[in-house]
Design a protein around this motif. Structure first.
Motif, PDB file in Angstrom:
ATOM      1  N   GLU A 119       0.833  -1.215   0.000  1.00 58.21           N
ATOM      2  CA  GLU A 119       0.000   0.000   0.000  1.00 58.21           C
ATOM      3  C   GLU A 119       0.861   1.255   0.000  1.00 58.21           C
ATOM      4  OE1 GLU A 119      -3.565   0.698   2.752  1.00 58.21           O
ATOM      5  OE2 GLU A 119      -2.583  -1.092   3.539  1.00 58.21           O
ATOM      6  N   ALA A 120       1.914   1.221   0.823  1.00 56.43           N
ATOM      7  CA  ALA A 120       2.791   2.383   0.964  1.00 56.43           C
ATOM      8  C   ALA A 120       3.524   2.664  -0.348  1.00 56.43           C
ATOM      9  CB  ALA A 120       3.788   2.145   2.089  1.00 56.43           C
ATOM     10  N   ASP A 121       3.970   1.585  -0.987  1.00 55.55           N
ATOM     11  CA  ASP A 121       4.666   1.731  -2.272  1.00 55.55           C
ATOM     12  C   ASP A 121       3.745   2.407  -3.294  1.00 55.55           C
ATOM     13  OD1 ASP A 121       7.021   0.410  -4.102  1.00 55.55           O
ATOM     14  OD2 ASP A 121       5.094   0.332  -5.121  1.00 55.55           O
ATOM     15  N   LYS A 122       2.493   1.957  -3.346  1.00 59.13           N
ATOM     16  CA  LYS A 122       1.535   2.521  -4.304  1.00 59.13           C
ATOM     17  C   LYS A 122       1.258   3.995  -3.977  1.00 59.13           C
ATOM     18  CE  LYS A 122      -2.792   1.497  -6.643  1.00 59.13           C
ATOM     19  NZ  LYS A 122      -3.153   2.894  -6.751  1.00 59.13           N
ATOM     20  N   TYR A 123       1.172   4.294  -2.694  1.00 63.87           N
ATOM     21  CA  TYR A 123       0.896   5.646  -2.215  1.00 63.87           C
ATOM     22  C   TYR A 123       1.962   6.625  -2.739  1.00 63.87           C
ATOM     23  CZ  TYR A 123      -0.043   9.132   1.525  1.00 63.87           C
ATOM     24  OH  TYR A 123      -0.344  10.252   2.248  1.00 63.87           O
ATOM     25  N   VAL A 124       3.227   6.189  -2.635  1.00 63.54           N
ATOM     26  CA  VAL A 124       4.319   7.053  -3.097  1.00 63.54           C
ATOM     27  C   VAL A 124       4.286   7.171  -4.617  1.00 63.54           C
ATOM     28  CG1 VAL A 124       6.824   7.377  -3.166  1.00 63.54           C
ATOM     29  CG2 VAL A 124       5.740   6.512  -1.084  1.00 63.54           C
ATOM     30  N   PHE A 129       2.434  11.154  -1.495  1.00 63.10           N
ATOM     31  CA  PHE A 129       3.315  11.484  -0.369  1.00 63.10           C
ATOM     32  C   PHE A 129       3.730  12.951  -0.480  1.00 63.10           C
ATOM     33  CE2 PHE A 129       7.764  11.047   1.548  1.00 63.10           C
ATOM     34  CZ  PHE A 129       7.288  11.235   2.841  1.00 63.10           C
ATOM     35  N   LYS A 130       3.159  13.769   0.430  1.00 65.46           N
ATOM     36  CA  LYS A 130       3.439  15.213   0.350  1.00 65.46           C
ATOM     37  C   LYS A 130       4.294  15.676   1.522  1.00 65.46           C
ATOM     38  CE  LYS A 130       0.584  15.767  -3.170  1.00 65.46           C
ATOM     39  NZ  LYS A 130       1.177  15.585  -4.488  1.00 65.46           N
ATOM     40  N   GLY A 131       4.846  14.722   2.266  1.00 65.93           N
ATOM     41  CA  GLY A 131       5.658  15.084   3.427  1.00 65.93           C
ATOM     42  C   GLY A 131       5.238  14.236   4.620  1.00 65.93           C
ATOM     43  N   PHE A 132       6.186  14.111   5.570  1.00 58.36           N
ATOM     44  CA  PHE A 132       5.943  13.249   6.736  1.00 58.36           C
ATOM     45  C   PHE A 132       4.738  13.715   7.546  1.00 58.36           C
ATOM     46  CE2 PHE A 132       6.431  12.563  11.293  1.00 58.36           C
ATOM     47  CZ  PHE A 132       6.481  11.177  11.327  1.00 58.36           C
ATOM     48  N   LYS A 133       3.860  12.761   7.878  1.00 61.33           N
ATOM     49  CA  LYS A 133       2.763  13.039   8.812  1.00 61.33           C
ATOM     50  C   LYS A 133       2.758  11.899   9.823  1.00 61.33           C
ATOM     51  CE  LYS A 133      -0.373  15.432   5.706  1.00 61.33           C
ATOM     52  NZ  LYS A 133      -1.355  15.075   4.710  1.00 61.33           N
ATOM     53  N   PRO A 134       2.555  12.210  11.084  1.00 65.20           N
ATOM     54  CA  PRO A 134       2.733  11.171  12.113  1.00 65.20           C
ATOM     55  C   PRO A 134       1.742  10.016  12.028  1.00 65.20           C
ATOM     56  CG  PRO A 134       2.045  13.265  13.087  1.00 65.20           C
ATOM     57  CD  PRO A 134       2.306  13.535  11.662  1.00 65.20           C
ATOM     58  N   LEU A 273      -8.962  -8.507  -4.801  1.00 69.97           N
ATOM     59  CA  LEU A 273      -8.081  -7.533  -5.459  1.00 69.97           C
ATOM     60  C   LEU A 273      -8.376  -6.100  -5.020  1.00 69.97           C
ATOM     61  CD1 LEU A 273      -8.122  -8.912  -9.128  1.00 69.97           C
ATOM     62  CD2 LEU A 273      -6.321  -9.176  -7.436  1.00 69.97           C
ATOM     63  N   GLU A 274      -9.610  -5.870  -4.586  1.00 69.76           N
ATOM     64  CA  GLU A 274      -9.998  -4.500  -4.205  1.00 69.76           C
ATOM     65  C   GLU A 274      -9.619  -4.169  -2.760  1.00 69.76           C
ATOM     66  OE1 GLU A 274     -12.911  -6.305  -6.007  1.00 69.76           O
ATOM     67  OE2 GLU A 274     -11.439  -5.679  -7.513  1.00 69.76           O
ATOM     68  N   LEU A 275      -9.269  -5.192  -1.989  1.00 70.26           N
ATOM     69  CA  LEU A 275      -9.017  -4.940  -0.566  1.00 70.26           C
ATOM     70  C   LEU A 275      -7.573  -4.498  -0.323  1.00 70.26           C
ATOM     71  CD1 LEU A 275     -10.881  -7.937   1.131  1.00 70.26           C
ATOM     72  CD2 LEU A 275     -11.666  -5.595   0.813  1.00 70.26           C
ATOM     73  N   PRO A 276      -7.390  -3.347   0.309  1.00 73.33           N
ATOM     74  CA  PRO A 276      -6.015  -2.876   0.540  1.00 73.33           C
ATOM     75  C   PRO A 276      -5.270  -3.671   1.603  1.00 73.33           C
ATOM     76  CG  PRO A 276      -7.611  -1.397   1.568  1.00 73.33           C
ATOM     77  CD  PRO A 276      -8.413  -2.418   0.823  1.00 73.33           C
ATOM     78  N   ASN A 277      -6.018  -4.388   2.460  1.00 72.14           N
ATOM     79  CA  ASN A 277      -5.350  -5.092   3.563  1.00 72.14           C
ATOM     80  C   ASN A 277      -4.960  -6.530   3.201  1.00 72.14           C
ATOM     81  OD1 ASN A 277      -8.070  -5.654   3.443  1.00 72.14           O
ATOM     82  ND2 ASN A 277      -8.311  -5.980   5.644  1.00 72.14           N
ATOM     83  N   VAL A 278      -4.830  -6.798   1.899  1.00 75.27           N
ATOM     84  CA  VAL A 278      -4.356  -8.115   1.456  1.00 75.27           C
ATOM     85  C   VAL A 278      -3.129  -7.910   0.567  1.00 75.27           C
ATOM     86  CG1 VAL A 278      -5.006 -10.297   0.378  1.00 75.27           C
ATOM     87  CG2 VAL A 278      -6.769  -8.800   1.263  1.00 75.27           C
ATOM     88  N   VAL A 279      -2.071  -8.632   0.881  1.00 76.25           N
ATOM     89  CA  VAL A 279      -0.880  -8.615   0.038  1.00 76.25           C
ATOM     90  C   VAL A 279      -0.950  -9.842  -0.856  1.00 76.25           C
ATOM     91  CG1 VAL A 279       1.630  -8.864   0.060  1.00 76.25           C
ATOM     92  CG2 VAL A 279       0.519  -7.339   1.684  1.00 76.25           C
ATOM     93  N   LEU A 280      -0.740  -9.655  -2.148  1.00 77.79           N
ATOM     94  CA  LEU A 280      -0.898 -10.753  -3.105  1.00 77.79           C
ATOM     95  C   LEU A 280       0.411 -10.996  -3.852  1.00 77.79           C
ATOM     96  CD1 LEU A 280      -4.193  -9.273  -4.579  1.00 77.79           C
ATOM     97  CD2 LEU A 280      -4.082 -11.215  -3.015  1.00 77.79           C
ATOM     98  N   ALA A 281       0.731 -12.263  -4.058  1.00 77.82           N
ATOM     99  CA  ALA A 281       1.942 -12.595  -4.828  1.00 77.82           C
ATOM    100  C   ALA A 281       1.638 -13.791  -5.733  1.00 77.82           C
ATOM    101  CB  ALA A 281       3.100 -12.911  -3.882  1.00 77.82           C
TER     102      ALA A 281
END
Ligand code: NAP
Length: 324
Positions: A119-124, A129-134, A273-281
């Protein structure tokens, strides 16, 4: 003698085979159809089986000369090994050489699910990603938690050994406890499956696919897991009832999942495929160059032994009679 290889493999093991035998490799980038497989095997003495399904109907159509089906993989649920034995055909697999690599990958997807790496990779990449947020994309801790390993054989134990580095409590379930000394060394506790499901923060599956393990993780099993827990499957897809998993994820009965294998591979249950909380390989648990090459070497050793009239090192069935 002729060996048919049903999908391309690295050259090094194939060259070893070529020193003694005639090797025909499927040149296509697709697995052969059942008819193509039978045609190619019409005058073959051995099949180096790379991902092909060899069921009763195919075995019934094989030439009687075929001595060995050497599976390229440790899981051989793609081959009807008992029926092959009735026909006098040896079936072998490739254990051990892929244990550590598959354990590494199980951890890779476990960590990815817990810490939302995909998810994080896709976000960037999406420019978000516009800057660090806690409080951006917070995940779940892995260190210090409880991992429950279902199937504590070669790969399961290798996964457990890695968990010690994360200071985790290790529970396991298998057909029977492992020997006491090994259990102490791995600081692992044997529990029944329900206890494992109730108490684990991460449930990692490492059983072979058999009648008894099909849908071992079904709606009932998922309902026992913590709402904060993650399911990891780098074993075989049908061990998990994928529809039940989808429901459990959608209704937040569990926190997430990491899947290297699927119930009806290569299909993925619509909705996952639509669920962000599943990692698929795409079934790459043992997928490093080194390991996949070594799996080829092991399969080749099995074939050479069988064609020399010897018992191959990794025989998994008991053929009724040896072929001359
Ligand atoms: P293994 O050493 O045979 O370990 C499997 C363990 O599961 C054994 O201890 C076995 O017990 C246990 N088991 C069998 N039935 C069970 C049940 N009903 N409940 C609980 N435990 C049960 O095999 P491995 O080398 O670790 O490989 C495990 C599986 O991983 C393979 O069969 C394969 O399907 C999968 N795999 C996937 C990938 C990938 O790319 N994703 C790569 C490699 C392997 P017994 O020995 O008493 O039967």
């Amino acid at each position: 003698m002729k060996v048919y290889v049903s999908f391309w493999l690295p050259e090094a093991p194939l060259n070893v085979l070529r020193e003694k035998h005639t090797v025909v490799v499927n040149a296509s980038d697709q697995l052969p159809s059942p008819d193509e497989l039978v045609t190619q095997l019409a005058d073959a003495d051995a099949l180096l089986c790379v991902g092909s399904k060899v069921d009763k109907t195919i075995i019934d159509r094989l030439n009687p000369r075929l001595r060995i089906i050497a599976n390229w993989g440790v899981g051989y649920n793609n081959i009807d090994a008992d029926y092959a034995a009735q026909k006098g055909i040896m079936v072998t697999n490739t254990p051990d050489v892929l244990t550590e690599t598959t354990a590494d990958f199980s951890w890779a997807i476990l960590m990815a699910a817990a810490r939302r790496v995909a998810e994080a990779d896709k976000y960037v990449r999406d420019g978000k990603f516009k800057g660090f947020k806690p409080f951006t994309m917070l995940g779940a801790d892995v260190w210090g938690k409880t991992i429950g390993i279902v199937g504590f054989g070669r790969i399961g134990q290798a996964v457990g050994r890695r968990a010690l580095g994360f200071g985790m409590k290790v529970l396991y379930h298998d057909q029977k406890p492992i020997d006491r000394k090994k259990e102490q060394e791995l600081r692992a506790s044997f529990v029944d499956l329900d206890t494992l499901l109730r108490e684990s923060d991460f449930v990692s599956l490492h059983v072979p696919l058999m009648e008894e393990t099909k849908h071992l993780i079904n709606a009932r099993a998922l309902s026992l897991m913590k709402p904060t827990a993650f399911l990891v499957n780098a074993a075989r897809g049908p061990v998990v009832d994928e529809q039940a998993l989808l429901e459990a994820l959608k209704s937040k009965k569990i926190a997430g999942a990491a899947l290297d294998v699927f119930e009806k591979e290569p299909e993925v249950t619509p909705g996952l495929l639509e669920l962000p909380n599943v990692v698929l390989a795409p079934h790459i648990g043992s997928g490093s160059w080194e390991t996949r090459t070594n799996m080829g070497h092991v399969a080749v050793k099995n074939i050479i032994a069988a064609l020399d009239g010897k018992t191959p090192p990794n025989l998994v069935n008991r053929p009724v009679a040896r072929k001359p």
